[in-house]
Design a protein around this motif. Structure first.
Motif, short mmCIF file in Angstrom:
data_model
loop_
_atom_site.label_atom_id
_atom_site.label_comp_id
_atom_site.label_asym_id
_atom_site.label_seq_id
_atom_site.Cartn_x
_atom_site.Cartn_y
_atom_site.Cartn_z
N ALA A 462 4.72 53.42 -69.03
CA ALA A 462 5.96 53.67 -69.33
C ALA A 462 6.49 53.63 -68.01
O ALA A 462 7.42 53.43 -67.33
CB ALA A 462 6.43 54.35 -69.68
N LYS A 463 5.15 53.79 -66.76
CA LYS A 463 5.58 54.21 -65.40
C LYS A 463 5.81 52.70 -64.86
O LYS A 463 6.52 52.21 -64.35
CB LYS A 463 4.20 54.65 -64.85
CG LYS A 463 4.74 56.12 -64.91
CD LYS A 463 3.53 57.07 -63.67
CE LYS A 463 3.66 58.54 -64.42
NZ LYS A 463 2.77 59.34 -64.18
N ASP A 464 4.59 51.50 -65.05
CA ASP A 464 4.31 50.07 -64.96
C ASP A 464 6.26 49.29 -65.63
O ASP A 464 6.75 48.44 -64.71
CB ASP A 464 3.14 49.57 -65.26
CG ASP A 464 2.32 49.87 -64.55
OD1 ASP A 464 2.60 50.41 -63.66
OD2 ASP A 464 0.80 49.87 -65.29
N ALA A 465 6.14 49.90 -66.69
CA ALA A 465 7.88 49.09 -66.97
C ALA A 465 9.08 49.46 -66.48
O ALA A 465 9.89 49.39 -66.90
CB ALA A 465 8.25 49.08 -68.63
N ASP A 466 8.79 51.14 -65.76
CA ASP A 466 10.16 51.20 -65.17
C ASP A 466 11.21 51.95 -66.17
O ASP A 466 12.18 52.08 -65.89
CB ASP A 466 10.48 50.41 -64.05
CG ASP A 466 11.69 51.38 -63.31
OD1 ASP A 466 11.54 51.81 -62.17
OD2 ASP A 466 12.98 50.51 -62.86
N VAL A 467 10.28 53.10 -67.09
CA VAL A 467 10.91 53.17 -67.92
C VAL A 467 10.17 55.12 -68.33
O VAL A 467 10.90 55.56 -69.09
CB VAL A 467 11.04 52.65 -69.35
CG1 VAL A 467 9.64 52.51 -70.12
CG2 VAL A 467 12.36 53.14 -70.09
N THR A 529 7.55 44.21 -59.56
CA THR A 529 7.68 44.01 -58.25
C THR A 529 6.26 45.18 -59.20
O THR A 529 4.56 45.49 -58.66
CB THR A 529 7.80 45.87 -58.07
OG1 THR A 529 8.86 45.11 -57.38
CG2 THR A 529 6.99 46.25 -56.42
N ALA A 530 6.50 46.49 -60.29
CA ALA A 530 5.04 46.96 -61.35
C ALA A 530 4.69 45.77 -61.90
O ALA A 530 3.60 46.34 -62.55
CB ALA A 530 6.08 48.04 -61.96
N ARG A 546 16.63 32.51 -65.97
CA ARG A 546 17.03 33.27 -64.91
C ARG A 546 15.95 32.89 -63.89
O ARG A 546 14.59 33.63 -63.93
CB ARG A 546 16.94 34.47 -65.06
CG ARG A 546 18.75 35.29 -65.22
CD ARG A 546 18.49 36.66 -65.67
NE ARG A 546 18.50 37.38 -64.43
CZ ARG A 546 18.76 38.69 -64.70
NH1 ARG A 546 19.02 39.70 -66.22
NH2 ARG A 546 18.51 39.60 -64.25
N VAL A 547 16.12 32.17 -62.77
CA VAL A 547 14.79 31.09 -61.41
C VAL A 547 14.32 32.80 -60.98
O VAL A 547 13.67 32.74 -60.89
CB VAL A 547 16.36 30.38 -60.93
CG1 VAL A 547 14.99 30.25 -59.86
CG2 VAL A 547 16.19 29.65 -61.66
N SER A 548 15.06 33.75 -61.23
CA SER A 548 14.21 35.50 -60.37
C SER A 548 13.66 35.75 -61.30
O SER A 548 12.69 36.29 -60.16
CB SER A 548 15.99 36.09 -60.01
OG SER A 548 16.88 36.66 -61.08
N SER A 549 13.18 35.21 -62.42
CA SER A 549 12.10 36.03 -63.07
C SER A 549 10.51 35.69 -62.85
O SER A 549 9.92 36.01 -62.83
CB SER A 549 12.84 36.29 -64.32
OG SER A 549 14.01 36.89 -64.70
N ALA A 550 10.88 34.52 -62.63
CA ALA A 550 9.62 33.08 -61.90
C ALA A 550 9.41 32.92 -60.58
O ALA A 550 8.21 32.98 -60.37
CB ALA A 550 9.89 32.13 -62.68
N LYS A 551 10.04 34.55 -59.39
CA LYS A 551 9.58 33.90 -58.28
C LYS A 551 8.03 34.38 -58.12
O LYS A 551 7.46 34.39 -57.01
CB LYS A 551 10.17 35.15 -57.24
CG LYS A 551 10.69 36.60 -57.83
CD LYS A 551 11.08 36.92 -57.15
CE LYS A 551 11.88 38.56 -57.78
NZ LYS A 551 12.27 39.14 -57.39
N LEU A 552 7.41 35.47 -58.96
CA LEU A 552 6.14 36.02 -59.36
C LEU A 552 5.30 34.84 -59.30
O LEU A 552 3.77 34.77 -59.69
CB LEU A 552 5.42 37.33 -59.38
CG LEU A 552 6.89 38.49 -59.18
CD1 LEU A 552 6.02 39.94 -60.50
CD2 LEU A 552 6.11 38.41 -58.15
N ALA A 553 5.32 33.65 -59.89
CA ALA A 553 4.75 32.92 -61.03
C ALA A 553 4.06 31.82 -60.12
O ALA A 553 4.39 31.95 -58.46
CB ALA A 553 5.62 32.11 -61.67
N ASP A 554 2.53 31.38 -59.89
CA ASP A 554 2.34 30.58 -58.97
C ASP A 554 1.85 29.49 -59.09
O ASP A 554 1.67 28.55 -57.97
CB ASP A 554 0.88 30.51 -59.51
CG ASP A 554 -0.36 32.16 -59.54
OD1 ASP A 554 0.21 32.77 -57.76
OD2 ASP A 554 -0.95 32.78 -60.34
#
Length: 596
Positions: A462-467, A529-530, A546-554
């Motif tokens: 729950a913490k990792d999912a920010d809920v 971030t989590a 949404r392009v912003s969601s893919a910014k963590l992708a290799d």
């Protein structure tokens, strides 16, 4: 009857109860015949005794004769009462065997159907409505149970009682038997036709009630929209019209039901009149005694219900056969998603998709066209594309909800078809675009994929999912009960609980299917971030429009109309100034279209 042969395996399974039911039926019917014979003997005794009573009274022995007379009448009364009690006891035992057998079969059938439903592929659920699935496991199984319980019980009773009674009646007087039973076949046919009318109108009422219930459910589910568009009066008027239709059909059924018992009583009355008239003529001719008339009248009444039930049982069998046909239709559907080797192993998370194309079998729509990509264990892949580009189809293929129409998918170098489907899916954490939460506590929803729920693991997810903070702010915290489909929570909270549910499994592969569409930019960044920590050393696939969601992708692939049009990391794709760069510019320049 052919569709019903399929349930013979259940009759064999509970053959002990069925055989006991048959034995109890035979015994109970013996106790039906004996009281009628006792009545005949008693009446003949009374008539004979009455002819001797007057001479004995004149001879001064009237009081002794009266005492003996009453003593014998009392004995006959006690015997008849004992027979009735014994018959009642064995009728109780019949229901405790045959009806209980039918309930056990109903239980087994529902479990078998439910288990079969769950093993069927996703394509099955795309083609069939939830209402139809529920109708087959509830209403259709109940109709089959009526065949296994009441129909078998009354059918056995008829098959056993009829030969016993008729053979005895014929042995007493064949001609009187023929006349007294003359109206019974007419009764059976009449009941059959009346019962068909009742069933036909009952089904119309059921459909009308179903429509009424659906209308009410939609009205209450969409009450916010209803009020916003000020359609309360229109809704009330439509409900009144639907109610009027239901009322009209219910009255029609009541009119037919009104024929049922008058018809039975009329034909039984006719049979009694014929028995008394013909029997009276034979008594005058000296062929039979007075008691035989009473005995035959009792037999006619005894046979009335079994003969009446013949039409009813026939109707039940017809309806059960129709229902079993519908049940068999789904039971005969096989799951084509089967494992070739049933391999069970811990996976690392290496994924290779090679020349995969996919056409949805129910619609014929080509969702993917010759897709190829590779993800090394522990890497993150971003899949970007507009609605309908085939993003979610890739997620379904990776979890083996479907098999590719062509091409192959490899996990850790092994064909995905070789893995046990349950073993593979247990090691994949999936967050769907269309969030579904159960009507249960938040804790149980998060722990849904865990064999052994651990509160520390639930809280961490729950913490990792920010809920976590949202949950503890509720009066009951993690024990808060969610409404239907998680209606208690906001859209963003539902998606974050769904993410927590996937994370709690500690999967080797994590698939996020456009799961951040209902959260704002701030919450999206907090979750991403989590997730960055969570996705370390874990193969992750972020699917989004949404392009912003893919910014963590290799690595990122861009889909358009089922084909890969661009691939690379964020920087290289921006340099290409193609579809990805165009999407990025549009989404960063425009305000958020969806807020939490």
């Amino acid at each position: 009857m052919k569709p019903l042969w399929r349930i013979n395996k259940y009759l064999y399974k509970y053959k002990g109860l069925l055989l006991l039911g048959i034995v109890f039926t035979v015994i109970s019917n013996i106790f039906v015949i004996i009281p009628a014979q006792l009545v005949r003997i008693a009446i003949d005794y009374v008539v004979d005794s009455f002819s001797l009573f007057r001479p004995l009274t004149k001879g001064g022995m009237g009081e002794i004769a009266r005492e003996n007379f009453l003593e014998y009448v009392f004995v006959f009364g006690v015997l008849i009462l004992a027979m009735a009690l014994l018959r009642g006891f064995f009728l109780f035992l019949i229901r405790q065997t045959i009806i209980i057998m039918s309930r056990r079969v109903e239980y087994d059938m529902k479990n078998e159907i439910f288990e079969h439903y769950q093993n069927l592929p996703l394509s099955f659920y795309r083609k069939n409505s939830t209402g139809d699935l529920m109708a087959r496991i509830s209403e259709d199984v109940s109709r089959v149970r009526m065949y296994l319980g009441p129909a078998i019980m009354y059918g056995l009773n008829l098959l056993i009682l009829f030969p016993l009674v008729i053979s005895y009646m014929v042995s007493v007087n064949a001609e009187l038997t023929l006349y007294s039973l003359l109206p019974l076949p007419i009764l059976s046919l009449s009941i059959y036709f009346v019962n068909n009318l009742i069933n036909e109108r009952s089904e119309k009422i059921q459909r009308s009630l179903s429509n009424l219930s659906t209308f009410v459910q939609e009205a209450f589910s969409g009450i916010r929209v209803l009020k916003a568009f000020v359609r309360e009066e229109d809704s009330a008027r439509e409900f009144a019209e639907a109610s009027e239709e239901y009322k009209h059909k219910s009255i029609e059924l009541t009119k037919v039901n009104a024929l049922f018992f008058p018809l039975i009583m009329a034909l039984v009355g006719i049979s009694t009149i014929i028995t008394v008239y013909v029997g009276g003529m034979k008594v005058i001719q000296g062929e039979i005694g007075y008691g035989v008339i009473a005995e035959f009248i009792l037999y006619v009444n005894i046979l009335t219900w079994p003969v009446t039930s013949l039409g009813w049982v026939t109707s039940i069998v017809q309806r059960a056969a129709a229902s079993q046909t519908r049940i068999n239709e789904f039971l005969d559907i096989k799951n084509d998603i089967v494992s070739t080797e049933n391999t069970e192993m811990e996976i690392e998370g290496d994924i290779r998709v090679q020349g995969v194309s996919f056409v949805y079998p129910d619609s014929g729509i080509k969702a993917l066209d010759n897709i190829s990509f590779e993800i090394k264990a522990g890497q993150t892949l971003g899949i970007i594309g507009t609605t309908g580009s085939g993003k979610s189809t890739i997620a379904n293929l990776l979890m083996r909800m479907y098999d590719p129409s062509s091409g192959q998918i490899f996990v850790d170098g092994r064909d995905i078809r070789s893995f046990s489907t349950s073993n593979l899916r247990k090691q994949i954490g999936f967050v769907p675009q269309d969030v579904f939460l159960f009507s249960d506590t938040i804790a149980n929803n998060i722990a849904f994929g865990l064999d052994h729920p651990d509160m520390q693991l639930i809280e961490k997810a729950a913490k990792d999912a920010d809920v976590y903070q949202n949950i503890v702010d509720f009066p009951k915290g993690f024990e808060t009960m969610l409404g239907e489909r998680g209606i208690t929570l906001s859209g963003g909270q539902k998606q974050r609980v769904s993410i927590a549910r996937a994370i709690a499994k500690e999967p080797k592969i994590l698939i996020l299917d456009d799961c951040l569409s209902a959260v704002d930019t701030k919450t999206e960044n907090a979750i991403l971030t989590a997730l960055k920590k969570i996705m370390e050393n874990r193969t992750s696939i972020i699917i989004s429009h949404r392009v912003s969601s893919a910014k963590l992708a290799d690595h990122i692939i861009v889909l358009d109309d089922g084909a890969i049009v661009e691939r690379g990391d964020h920087e290289s794709l921006m340099e290409q100034k193609g579809v990805y760069a165009e999407l990025f510019e549009k989404q960063t320049q425009s305000p958020e279209s969806i807020d939490n």
